[in-house]
Design a protein around this motif. Structure first.
Motif, PDB file in Angstrom:
ATOM      1  N   SER A   1       0.827  -1.209   0.000  1.00 30.75           N
ATOM      2  CA  SER A   1       0.000   0.000   0.000  1.00 30.75           C
ATOM      3  C   SER A   1       0.855   1.250   0.000  1.00 30.75           C
ATOM      4  CB  SER A   1      -0.920   0.001   1.225  1.00 30.75           C
ATOM      5  OG  SER A   1      -1.773  -1.118   1.213  1.00 30.75           O
TER       6      SER A   1
ATOM      7  N   GLY B   1      -1.707  -0.418  -4.460  1.00 33.57           N
ATOM      8  CA  GLY B   1      -3.095  -0.705  -4.115  1.00 33.57           C
ATOM      9  C   GLY B   1      -3.993  -0.919  -5.322  1.00 33.57           C
TER      10      GLY B   1
ATOM     11  N   VAL C   1      -8.062  -0.986  -0.181  1.00 38.33           N
ATOM     12  CA  VAL C   1      -7.359  -2.089  -0.834  1.00 38.33           C
ATOM     13  C   VAL C   1      -8.025  -3.394  -0.434  1.00 38.33           C
ATOM     14  CG1 VAL C   1      -5.151  -3.271  -1.128  1.00 38.33           C
ATOM     15  CG2 VAL C   1      -5.196  -0.784  -0.801  1.00 38.33           C
TER      16      VAL C   1
END
Length: 764
Positions: free
Chosen positions: A439, A444, A470
């Motif tokens: 992330s 993501g 996500v």
């Protein structure tokens, strides 16, 4: 996982033991010839590891001549490379002249090398711990191919033969601790437990603790401690005392008693046990010495039993007790690690092993039981290597217009969205990997599109949570692999994912993300993976002191120099989104091919105005970007100074050029690595293109130069040599600290004012 095919019928143990003796002789002779026979022009010790090889002979003889199948792959302990070459010679896989070439130029390498040795080697080893973990990552890579229905040869066992000292390596335990590893039933480790390291006898090998750690991680643990001769003595009167005495004996004492003559052994072994004294007294000198050193790691029959006791629902480790220097005159000596047999010792060993020192490379008679066993093993292990499939054609561009303010890390995240739409056949081969930083390195969007790959499907309990951005849906069809926070695991897996093109004939396009400050932590295994033939892309982001507000001293300084110096890898540090798109596509096009190479990108979280790049999407600009850099501005007339920038500091360089009026040429470097290669080629040391140097730094525009980057200033200092001009390198030469970007740049003297000052000093 399918149950492995049935092993071969166990050969006659007497024949196997005869083969074992020949393997021991050949391995010893290979090292002996390199040190005692071959001319040594430099006078520098050639070296080799006769003692470490000897402790592995039984383990490897039982495997190759009884238990291995063609689809199995084995990583061999580095110091046992002579044993591997001896076995390959007996199997007809190595030509006789190479036996005399250990550590010679163009000959057998010091340690097993998949890319440099002339005989079959499944894994390059040499760096302690890496050979142990490589089969784990190879098992994951092979499963990934299977789950994505990329046709590949049958899946076999992934076996690592390692020394007990390798279990001191932290990378070993980082790999074992990863939760997925406990589900890899095809993984088998065999530990050569000889209880000696480079310098000494290990005082406390703590076998019980090690076994407990493996069991806690979900591994099957098997132990081969005693041979059949010793176990038979345990059944006799006084046998329990003998077992207890050896079990409780410190490692150092056992190794010392290996060096004792029969009289001393009779005196010291029984201690105060009357029963043990009688048992020892009933044995002849020969039987006593043979029984005392009869460990399970040198009992072929016991080893075969252990190999066949392996279950395949989880990984397995076999601890095999061995003797370093087994059956050699240096057996058990605390300083035998690099010891070499004398000529007299070597000649005396020959009759003991049934060979002739005058004809050291004699093969088995083809009609003998040993010759027939070797021929049968060679047939059984013959493996047809698949022809590598061509990777998909990578487009030169994805068509995005890069506008507004954006960092190269943001452009990296958008790249995957565009790739899925514009080049789905390329995206299908891409597999991303991160050590718990997906992330925060802008993966993501890709994860939401492609999913998480897992050995088995797992439910995403936050799939219906509207605040979750996500989606962590784990299936066997995902294209992102998430590891724990262990950078060595990341680069180990990258190396094996990047080797599927040559190992299995199926190219993958692996991309790993890592915080750039941790590239140094991962450097050695990453470099070794490239050496072993893996081709991948490593994204270091965020980088430099540009991450100061969140990073403080958590910053990367020397990584540009690492990128320039790493063989088999192109280093890129683009400043703008368009440059990143072009260079990343180019890097993808270089993966999974015979003439390919890896790539390392150094990215930033600092947003830059994309208009500074000049909105030039021409083929000419792209060609310059891919060659290493481009002229962003040219002074009117002859320049008084050349400003060269790379990466996130380009706004400061351009503002400095504005302050200097029209006196400066401005060069934007995209790859200091390629420019350095070009300079070496210009000097006749390489064969890379040199035209980019004429394009960026033509003779008629030669001027004093200021180079600027968010990293060690030395990384660009070589550019002054292009036209032999005076140069001031600016960059980060001190540890960083937290702060506003403007303050931090000023502190490190890579701000606009510092660039202008450096330029004016050169212009005076």
């Amino acid at each position: 996982m399918p149950v492995p095919s049935q092993p071969r019928a166990a050969p006659d143990l007497e024949t196997l033991e005869a083969v074992q003796r020949r393997v021991l002789w050949l391995a010893t002779a290979i090292v002996h010839h390199a040190n005692r026979v071959r001319e040594n022009r430099s006078g520098v010790k050639v070296g080799g590891h006769q003692a470490s090889s000897a402790s592995m002979v039984s383990l490897m003889t039982a495997l190759w001549f009884s238990e291995l199948r063609a689809e199995d792959r084995v990583s061999v302990k580095p110091h046992a490379s002579p044993v591997l070459h001896a076995i390959n010679y007996l199997l007809g896989r190595l030509e006789r002249p190479y036996l005399e070439s250990l550590r010679a130029f163009g000959g057998l390498q010091s340690y097993p090398s998949r890319t440099k040795d002339p005989d079959p080697v499944d894994y390059s080893t040499g760096s302690v711990g890496i050979g142990a973990t490589a089969p784990i990552w190879a098992a994951i890579a092979r499963r990934y191919l299977e789950h994505h229905r990329f046709e590949a040869p049958p899946r076999g066992r992934e076996i690592a033969l390692l020394g007990d000292a390798e279990l001191d390596e932290g990378a070993v335990w980082e790999a074992i601790a990863d939760p997925w590893v406990a589900r890899l039933g095809e993984v088998l480790w065999v530990v050569d437990l000889n209880r000696q390291s480079l310098d000494r006898v290990v005082p406390d090998i703590a076998f019980g603790r090690l076994a407990g750690m493996f069991e806690a991680a979900g591994w099957q643990v098997l132990t081969v401690k005693y041979g059949r001769r010793l176990e038979a003595l345990f059944e006799r009167a006084g046998g329990e005392d003998l077992r207890r005495r050896i079990d409780e004996m410190p490692n150092e004492e056992y190794q010392r008693l290996l060096r004792a003559d029969p009289a001393e052994l009779r005196e010291r072994l029984p201690g105060r046990s009357a029963g043990l004294t009688k048992l020892v007294g009933d044995l002849s000198d020969k039987k006593l010495r043979a029984a005392f050193r009869d460990l399970g790691g040198h009992d072929i029959g016991k080893l075969i039993d252990a190999y066949r006791a392996v279950q395949h629902d989880r990984p397995t480790v076999i601890f095999a007790y061995t003797i370093k220097g087994w059956s050699l005159p240096i057996e058990g000596h605390p300083e035998n690690h690099s010891a070499l047999l004398t000529q007299e010792q070597f000649e005396g060993l020959a009759p003991e092993l049934g060979t002739d020192a005058g004809d050291p490379w004699a093969p088995f008679d083809p009609g003998s039981p040993e010759g027939e066993l070797a021929a049968a093993a060679a047939t059984s292990l013959a493996r047809e290597e698949p022809a590598p499939r061509r990777p998909p054609e990578v487009p030169p561009s994805l068509g995005r217009r890069h506008r507004g303010e954006a960092s190269t890390q943001q452009a990296f995240g958008r790249f995957f969205v565009d790739l899925v739409h514009e080049a789905p056949e390329v995206a299908e081969r891409v597999v991303t990997v991160s050590p718990d930083v997906a992330s925060s390195t802008n993966l993501g969007g890709w994860i939401n599109k492609s999913g998480i790959w897992s050995v088995g499907e797992r439910r995403d309990w936050f799939a219906d949570d509207p605040q979750t951005l996500v989606h962590w849906h784990e299936t066997t069809g995902g294209r992102h692999i998430e590891l724990g926070i262990a950078e060595t695991n990341l680069v180990g897996l990258l190396g094996e994912l990047g080797a599927t093109w040559s190992r299995h004939g199926q190219p993958l396009l692996p991309i790993g993300t890592i915080y750039d400050p941790f590239v140094g932590r991962a450097l050695e295994p990453w470099s070794f993976g490239i050496y072993a033939g893996g081709q991948s892309i490593l994204i270091g982001t965020p980088s430099g002191v540009s991450l100061a507000p969140e990073g403080g001293a958590h910053q990367s300084i020397v990584t540009p120099s690492i990128g320039i110096g790493q063989p088999g890898c192109a280093f890129w540090e683009p400043a703008f989104g368009q440059d990143l798109e072009w260079t990343l596509l180019h890097a993808l096009s270089r993966l999974g091919r015979e003439d390919g190479e890896s790539a390392y990108f150094r990215l930033s979280t600092r947003p830059l105005d994309q208009a500074l790049a000049g909105d030039d999407g021409s083929d000419e600009r792209r060609a310059s970007v891919l060659a290493g850099g481009y002229a962003l501005r040219r002074a009117k007339g002859t320049p008084q100074v050349t400003l060269v920038g790379m990466g996130a500091v380009m706004p400061e360089v351009l503002r400095a050029a504005d302050a200097l009026g029209h006196a400066a040429d401005v060069i934007c470097v995209t790859s200091a690595d390629l420019l350095h290669r070009a300079l070496r080629s210009l000097s006749g040391f390489e064969d890379d293109p040199t035209e980019i140097l004429d394009e960026l730094f033509p003779d008629d525009r030669a001027a004093p130069m200021v180079t600027v980057l968010d990293g060690a200033p030395s990384a660009l200092a070589f550019l002054g040599a292009v036209n032999a001009v005076e140069l001031t390198p600016l960059g980060v030469a001190r540890f960083g600290q937290s702060g506003d970007l403007e303050d931090v740049y000023r502190h490190h003297e890579i701000d606009t004012e510092s660039v202008v000052g450096a330029a004016l000093d050169l212009m005076d």
